[in-house]
Design an enzyme around this catalytic site. Sequence first.
Site, mmCIF file in Angstrom:
data_model
loop_
_atom_site.group_PDB
_atom_site.id
_atom_site.type_symbol
_atom_site.label_atom_id
_atom_site.label_comp_id
_atom_site.label_asym_id
_atom_site.label_seq_id
_atom_site.Cartn_x
_atom_site.Cartn_y
_atom_site.Cartn_z
ATOM 1 N N LEU B 14 0.843 -1.198 0.000
ATOM 2 C CA LEU B 14 0.000 0.000 0.000
ATOM 3 C C LEU B 14 0.876 1.245 0.000
ATOM 4 C CD1 LEU B 14 -2.594 -1.183 2.664
ATOM 5 C CD2 LEU B 14 -2.976 -0.953 0.211
ATOM 6 N N CYS B 15 0.357 2.318 -0.582
ATOM 7 C CA CYS B 15 1.090 3.581 -0.634
ATOM 8 C C CYS B 15 1.372 4.081 0.772
ATOM 9 C CB CYS B 15 0.274 4.625 -1.388
ATOM 10 S SG CYS B 15 0.469 4.394 -3.156
ATOM 11 N N PRO B 16 2.526 4.678 1.020
ATOM 12 C CA PRO B 16 3.545 5.037 0.039
ATOM 13 C C PRO B 16 4.636 3.991 -0.169
ATOM 14 C CG PRO B 16 4.124 6.016 2.143
ATOM 15 C CD PRO B 16 2.871 5.190 2.370
#
Lengths: 349, 76
Positions: B14-16
């Site tokens: 998942l970001c970042p």
Amino acid sequence: MSNPIKAVALISGGLDSMLAAKVVMEQGVHVEGVNFFTGFCVEGHTHAIRKRKGRAPKRNNALWVAEQLGIKLHIIDVIEEYKRILLNPEHGYGQHLNPCLDCKIFMVKKALAWGFMQDNGFDFIVTGEVIGQRPKSQRKDTMPLIAKESGAEDRLLRPLCARNLPPTLPEREGWVDRNALHGFQGRNRKPQIELALRFGFNEWAQPAGGCCFLTDAQYSRKLADLWDAQGHKDYALDDIMLLKVGRHIRPAPHFKLIVGREKGENHYLEGYRRQFTALKPVSHEGPLCLIDGAPSSADISLAARVVARYSQGRNAASVTVAAEQTDGRRQELQVAPFAPTEIPTAWHV
Amino acid sequence: MCETPEVLDARGLLCPLPVIRTQDRIAALAPGTLLDVMATDPGTLQDLPAWCRVHGHELVESAQSGDEIRIRVKIR
Ligand code: SF4
């Protein structure tokens, strides 16, 4: 100029750190940003998981700030190291499970290590702190403490409130002009907003409580519940990411349900379904629910009744719910949805 | 000219995190190298181009098929 003065700015994605960086950039200092990913950070995306009307665009605010400023931003993964800070903060927690003071010391220390690494060759550190802005971590007496315990000492410059603090090395050396720095203090945001407008910024992200989920009462409650259920304080990245979404319902100490509240959350939970027993209504539209823990078959039946309660079949006599175990075994359960009053408030984490 | 791009698998992150992994990988690659980043978090479609812009790397193309995202970056 052969060797420009260089500063590392801590960029959270909020207004204050954006302004602090800009103030020193205006003085001809070369600035690069660092942003630390603890796993608890409030980013555009996690906020945007829930599809709300008029929500902010999906973006990483720290990167967005860097782009507005025209500086490089280095995002650093500190997930593992941060556990030491959160699980055992020397200076304690703030209003919730936010270890702000230890966190600030840790981040300045990390920025220092990054910036003063041989090749990076930075001269000082910049933060957006303002005296009196936060009751726990941004006070007149915590400012020197952060400078000292991080090891940055007088290489730590707070351009927004520097005039209320003794001159630092960058000021004494003339790398920056103290007269062009600011003397903001207190919780009043007006001076920051005026400065932002003066710099021509007309948009900024302003997280209400702070820069991370730990300042959120509900999030902290879920984290405390996780530690209680485990019997010890610890966490994995997946645990803390999952605390950001869904309804968390704990019918018994040994298992918890995470129920998606809408499409975005269900989609997010999909990504985790192989790691948990997953429930989904099949006779009616309804949410995805993950069961964290070791549920018995009676627990799974109970969970199915909860899921049915949040499905379109909530008023039906019976709802069919599919339950899939982590090993791929799948069964279908016919259950009577719980009435809202049958789910005790105490189950809601 | 036909060069084989380097590949970074950031699927499932998942970001970042996809951006962080890209940044760390690029630090070890020479200018001119092509890097294909594979990801599944739709946030990558926003964040990776933004990260490339602030660091001056070239975003060659980005494509999405189903849940899979592929972003090709040329290192400057
Ligand atoms: S709000 Fe979160 S990230 Fe910000 S200082 Fe406090 S603990 Fe650290």
